[in-house]
Design an enzyme around this catalytic site. Structure first.
Site, PDB file in Angstrom:
ATOM      1  N   ASP A 159       1.242  -5.192  -4.837  1.00 48.94           N
ATOM      2  CA  ASP A 159       2.627  -5.640  -4.883  1.00 48.94           C
ATOM      3  C   ASP A 159       3.014  -6.225  -6.234  1.00 48.94           C
ATOM      4  O   ASP A 159       2.637  -7.338  -6.575  1.00 48.94           O
ATOM      5  CB  ASP A 159       2.838  -6.687  -3.779  1.00 48.94           C
ATOM      6  CG  ASP A 159       4.283  -7.099  -3.637  1.00 48.94           C
ATOM      7  OD1 ASP A 159       5.152  -6.430  -4.237  1.00 48.94           O
ATOM      8  OD2 ASP A 159       4.554  -8.066  -2.924  1.00 48.94           O
ATOM      9  N   ASP A 197       9.247  -2.617  -8.181  1.00 44.77           N
ATOM     10  CA  ASP A 197       8.528  -3.291  -7.098  1.00 44.77           C
ATOM     11  C   ASP A 197       7.705  -2.290  -6.286  1.00 44.77           C
ATOM     12  O   ASP A 197       8.233  -1.577  -5.452  1.00 44.77           O
ATOM     13  CB  ASP A 197       9.541  -3.998  -6.200  1.00 44.77           C
ATOM     14  CG  ASP A 197       8.898  -4.789  -5.081  1.00 44.77           C
ATOM     15  OD1 ASP A 197       7.655  -4.865  -5.049  1.00 44.77           O
ATOM     16  OD2 ASP A 197       9.633  -5.327  -4.246  1.00 44.77           O
TER      17      ASP A 197
END
Length: 399
Positions: free
Chosen positions: A30, A213
């Protein structure tokens, strides 16, 4: 480190071992958050009971603290305490501080991942601890404070997804890397978006930025921009915050950063069929998560590029992803030796591996890299926007 996925291009994850028993956890890779956490064995939440948990019985080297953390998400939150212990991944072994979650929202119930490996900037940490990338550099395990990221695409029929810590794999992209500086004051990987277009036709006003992201599956776009984008795709339809596009559309979407344009192929933004009229779900969602001018570019975009996240210089480099097949999977990993990070010159040296794979990285979609989990695309949009999506998105909402 190899990156597996669920076989639907929704969840991307890797195996990480924690503690003296080397207990394995499945973590989202992440870039949208900076904190790493896994569920505690003291957690009584339904989500914890359905996932792997960790505690003192799993490790004689676990050190607990009284420092709490509370990360509020778009539809729930994660709370717990900061601890430290040994972790192992990509051939590395080191001690880090991370979160043991004692409460996890039910949004986490339906997803295969156990927790999150945060790869954002240190100033984005809600736990206020040193990040994994900090510790890798401080322990002398990598020389360059950067990582290269390549994600796989289900329809390519080979899982070559990988993250290279401290190195660049030039075998995974074409041409040269082009770098853009992060413009965020909140510890995000946020870039100035020069332009966005559909089939070469610009529709985006100036002043937009994009958060890159890897923990978000989709493209999340402020409503006016989402409407303008889909208006340029022939046959697109709108229903609330979601859109449908013809399943056989040929329209490509392009994003321009620092004067270089990258294409998103239709295969990456066309979701499952939703009617008998040749209409499919668009994986570009009308949702304002941050400011009215900020997009979130998740895996729909990242599958098309090889990305280098350079923390030392607070910038990201992109190059078009090289399509590969199982019989030609090779790696040419080099450690940058200067600030230019130009892989062309670096590759004149002997390749230097930065670790070993755990799942993914060259293997077809089978086992833990593909078939171990049920497809997620058949679930409601609220779930499709959940972990890894909601966890990554919401972690940047409340900084």
């Amino acid at each position: 480190m190899g990156i597996g996925q669920d076989g639907t291009d929704v969840s991307y994850f890797s195996e990480v071992q924690f503690g003296s028993s080397s207990k394995t956890f499945i973590l989202v890779i992440d870039t949208g958050s900076s904190d790493t956490w896994i569920p505690s064995n003291k957690c009584q939440s339904t989500a914890c009971k359905l996932h792997t948990t960790f505690g003192a019985s799993d490790s004689v080297s676990l050190k607990t603290t009284q420092t709490s953390f509370d990360i509020k998400y778009g539809s729930g939150d994660v709370q717990g305490f900061v601890v430290s212990d040994t972790i192992k991944f990509a051939g590395f072994e080191l001690v880090i501080s991370f979160g043991l979650a004692t409460e996890v929202s039910e949004d986490f119930v339906n997803f295969p991942i156990d927790g999150i490996m945060g790869l954002g900037f240190p100033d984005g940490s809600r736990q206020k601890v040193r990040t994994i990338m900090d510790e890798l550099v401080d322990n002398g395990l990598i020389k360059a404070k950067l990582f290269g990221l390549a994600l796989s695409r289900r329809t390519d029929a080979v899982n070559d997804a990988v993250i290279n810590f401290g190195g660049i794999d030039s075998g995974l992209f074409e041409g040269s890397l082009s770098f853009s500086s992060s413009v965020s004051d909140d510890g995000l990987w946020e870039l100035q978006l020069d332009n966005a277009s559909v089939d070469g036709n610009k529709f985006l006003p100036s002043g937009r930025t994009a958060v890159i992201d890897s923990g978000t599956s989709l493209l999340l776009v402020p409503p006016p921009d989402a409407l303008a984008l889909h208006a340029m795709i022939p046959g697109a339809e709108m229903s609330g915050e979601t859109f449908a596009v013809p399943c056989d559309t040929k329209s490509s979407i392009e994003f321009t950063f620092s004067g270089v344009t990258y294409k998103v192929a239709p295969v990456d933004y066309i979701g499952e069929a939703i009617s008998g009229d040749n209409m499919c779900l668009s994986l570009i969602i009308s949702r304002q998560v941050l400011g009215k001018n900020t997009w979130i570019l998740g895996d729909v975009f990242l599958k098309n590029v090889y990305s280098v996240f350079d923390l030392e210089n607070r910038r990201i480099g992109f190059a078009p992803r090289k399509k590969r097949v199982a019989s030609t999977v090779t790696s040419k990993i080099t450690t940058p030796t200067d600030a230019s990070l130009q892989p062309t010159s670096a590759n004149k040296d002997s390749p230097k591996s930065t670790g070993t794979s755990s799942i993914g990285s060259g293997s077809p979609f089978e086992g833990s890299a593909g078939a171990a989990y049920s497809p997620l695309l058949s679930r409601p949009l609220a779930l499709l926007l959940g972990p890894p999506c909601i966890f990554a998105i919401a972690a940047i909402i409340f900084l």
